[in-house]
Scaffold this active site. Structure first.
Site, short mmCIF file in Angstrom:
data_model
loop_
_atom_site.label_atom_id
_atom_site.label_comp_id
_atom_site.label_asym_id
_atom_site.label_seq_id
_atom_site.Cartn_x
_atom_site.Cartn_y
_atom_site.Cartn_z
N ASP A 189 0.96 -1.13 0.10
CA ASP A 189 0.10 -0.10 -0.09
C ASP A 189 0.95 1.36 -0.01
O ASP A 189 1.73 1.30 0.64
CB ASP A 189 -0.92 -0.09 1.29
N GLU A 236 1.98 -0.04 -4.97
CA GLU A 236 0.89 0.82 -5.37
C GLU A 236 1.62 2.31 -5.78
O GLU A 236 2.03 2.89 -4.92
CB GLU A 236 -0.35 0.92 -4.30
N ASP A 281 -10.13 1.99 -4.65
CA ASP A 281 -10.01 3.27 -4.63
C ASP A 281 -10.39 4.08 -5.97
O ASP A 281 -10.26 5.37 -5.85
CB ASP A 281 -8.31 3.59 -4.64
#
Length: 629
Positions: free
Chosen positions: A348, A377, A451
């Site tokens: 993340d 990410e 997201d």
């Protein structure tokens, strides 16, 4: 007329793309005779270092009006190298700099030893950099664990403060409470056992890698506010449930990728313990806590650095020795869950993890299992991303194996909602050119995640734009919009499955799920209510991935098309070729194909080939495969 320079054409630059350190790169320019060039130079600016110039040699004529100049340049160390060309002519000094399509164009003057932009990028990666083979040519599937599948089995030791819902498929809670807080504390009951019982359905989609959003104990339904890295969240199950899921998936040829949230923890966690839920003292309870050095307080205990200003997510000091050891040590979190059977980590907000932390994490992961995947990410072009005030080196060999491919997502959705094919091809080629090939083959090619808005909603309806949650909660696409959107989803997924990298299905996209931004993009999977035609299409795409070797690491070769269409080949080393062509407009379009494709068969989509002409009906596509005879 020949191009002045084209970094995507091996007649001008060979080899194409990123190279291993110590590789000699041939660079050639083709200049018109008219300016009477008397000298030509290659100018190279290694990232953050002074510019160096190298003379080019005259290398012969191209017809009667152009001439070749060339040289070999060898980058010695891993890093980025920016380059352009300068010439002395009868008309004065000239430069050759980069256009958006990677071709060269004339500009006047010289660099005068200052950075020249726009320039071409040469990526040089560490000698011996390898990435795991098992994911190449596969299919990924992302699951938001609370919303995919519920086993209905009772759970023990469920923490207090959770709202357990019995209306599977209901709208996720989104309204603030009396204090204006959105607690994200409603749970639909999805769990690890539920996922395990649906693995056969995922196998039918061709899935080889299952990416799970966070599964560790946390006190929100998204679980990005980690409370205990060493414990599976009780609503999801137990460590034994995890091991069972891993083993069942392994028997089906599926590996599990875990979400590593290492930039911050929850305020309500055993490490910070703001809510005093845990018996052991956290950093918010006493500065004598073993976790106190993990956090940065501006005024203890109520003022501290937090992720993007959310006080429920205190930011961790990743440079703290104690924290890095907790995650990356021999008995640390990264290695522990690999021992439990995880196939790797999705990191993340990887751009918020400093270089030394990523270096240590890679050493830990690869020491435990060299075949484990490290996926970061990063929303931009990860090859030249800057954060923490300097250029990042994610893909040079000592950190990530690959990244989430947001540029491809943006390119696909932009093209299908009105963008031109040239822009789409440039987005793809920039990534293919800038990233190491061993990274490209594993790119996580998604068209939506937890997201983002659902792809179907973007393609069919009105994007959320600046509309707030109240509008998003009540707004629905019409049946007519949905029908058109489903056709566009076929096109989006065709591109997603055929581009370099690995397609990642966000759970429910294959079923026709809609949804605006968080939390509306995180609804429950509609078991028994899937869109049957779309689901069949995704299964066909999965079968194509299994049987077409060119999709594992085949070269990407775009073909000339009208602006409303995209057409490309994937060429494997064994002679296999895949054709992918998409028409986003309402009317029929045609594409001229290379000779080998004369009267070939289109196996998927409504397109057909007559002679060397591919016919594409409106809002349709054509996919086909040729093998070496």
């Amino acid at each position: 007329m020949p191009e002045l320079f084209d970094s995507r054409n091996t007649a001008y630059r060979a080899p194409f793309g990123a190279v291993e350190e110590g590789t000699a790169v041939l660079l050639r320019i083709c200049l018109p005779r008219t300016p009477h060039c008397s000298a030509a130079r290659l100018c190279v600016e290694p990232d953050g270092k002074p510019i160096r110039s190298f003379g080019l040699f005259w290398a012969g004529m191209e017809g009667e009006d152009h001439e070749w100049w060339d040289c070999h340049y060898t980058p010695e160390k891993a890093g980025l190298y920016w380059y352009w060309f300068e010439m002395d002519t009868d008309e004065g000094p000239r430069r050759l700099t980069r256009r958006a399509d990677s071709r060269g164009e004339w500009t006047m003057g010289s660099s005068d030893q200052s950075a020249c932009r726009p320039a071409w990028q040469l990526t040089c990666y560490e000698r011996g950099f390898t990435t795991p083979d098992w994911l190449a040519g596969g299919v990924m599937y992302q699951i938001f664990p609370d919303r995919f599948a519920a086993s209905g089995e009772p759970k023990d030791n469920v923490p207090a403060g959770r709202v357990l819902r019995s209306d599977w498929g209901g709208q996720p809670a989104w309204k603030p409470d009396e204090q204006g807080r959105v607690l994200n504390n409603d749970y639909f009951g999805g769990d690890l056992k539920g996922i395990e019982r649906r693995l056969d359905r995922l196998k039918e989609l061709g899935v080889t890698c299952l990416y799970l959003n966070p599964i560790f104990e946390a006190h929100s339904n998204h679980r990005y506010d980690t409370a205990d890295y060493e414990k599976i969240d009780p609503l999801l199950g137990t460590a034994e449930d995890f091991r069972s899921l891993v083993e069942t998936a392994r028997r089906l040829g599926i590996r599990l990728l875990l979400d590593g949230v290492f930039s911050h923890t929850g305020a309500d966690s055993r490490y910070f313990n703001r809510e005093r839920r845990y018996a052991s003292p956290g950093a918010c309870n006493t500065l004598g806590s073993p976790y106190a050095s993990w956090y940065t307080f501006t005024r203890w205990p109520d003022r501290y650095q937090s992720w993007w200003g959310f006080d429920t997510l205190p930011e961790v000091n990743k440079r703290d020795i104690s924290y890095s050891h907790f995650i990356n040590g021999e008995e640390g979190i990264a290695r522990r869950w690999l021992r439990e059977g995880a196939g790797g980590w999705r990191l993340d907000v990887a751009d918020e993890l400093p270089d030394e932390f990523l270096d240590a994490l890679r050493r830990a992961v690869k020491a435990e299992n060299p075949d484990a995947l490290i996926l970061g990410e990063v929303w931009e072009d990860a090859s030249h991303k800057e954060s923490y005030g300097h250029r990042r080196r994610y893909l040079l060999g000592e950190q990530l194996d690959t990244v989430m491919n947001y540029p491809f997502r943006d390119g696909i959705l932009h093209f299908l909602t009105g963008g031109g094919s040239a822009d789409f091809i440039n987005i793809v080629m920039d990534i293919v050119e800038n990233y190491p090939p061993q990274t490209v083959r594993l790119l996580m090619n998604h068209i939506g995640t937890h997201d983002t808005e659902r792809a179907l909603t973007i393609l069919a309806g009105e994007p959320a734009g600046r509309h707030g949650r109240s509008w998003q909660a009540s707004h629905r696409i019409t049946s007519q919009q949905r029908e058109r959107g489903l056709r566009l989803m076929r096109l989006a997924s065709a591109l997603q499955f055929c581009l370099p990298g690995v397609p990642c299905i966000y759970y429910g996209d294959e079923a026709g799920m809609e949804g605006y931004r968080d939390p509306f993009n995180r609804g429950c999977y509609p078991w028994g209510k899937e869109e049957p035609g779309l689901l069949r299409w995704y299964r066909q795409l999965g079968k194509l991935r299994r049987h077409c070797s060119a999709l594992a690491e085949g070269a990407f070769v775009p073909l000339p098309t009208p602006p409303e269409t995209v057409c490309f080949l994937r060429k494997g080393e064994d002679g296999t070729e895949l054709l992918c062509a998409v028409n986003r407009c309402e009317g029929e379009r045609t594409v001229l194909l290379p000779g080998r494709w004369r009267d070939a068969t289109v196996s998927m989509g409504g397109g057909w080939i007559e002679g060397n002409t591919l016919h594409l009906p409106g809002l349709d596509c054509g996919l086909g495969v040729l093998t070496e005879e």
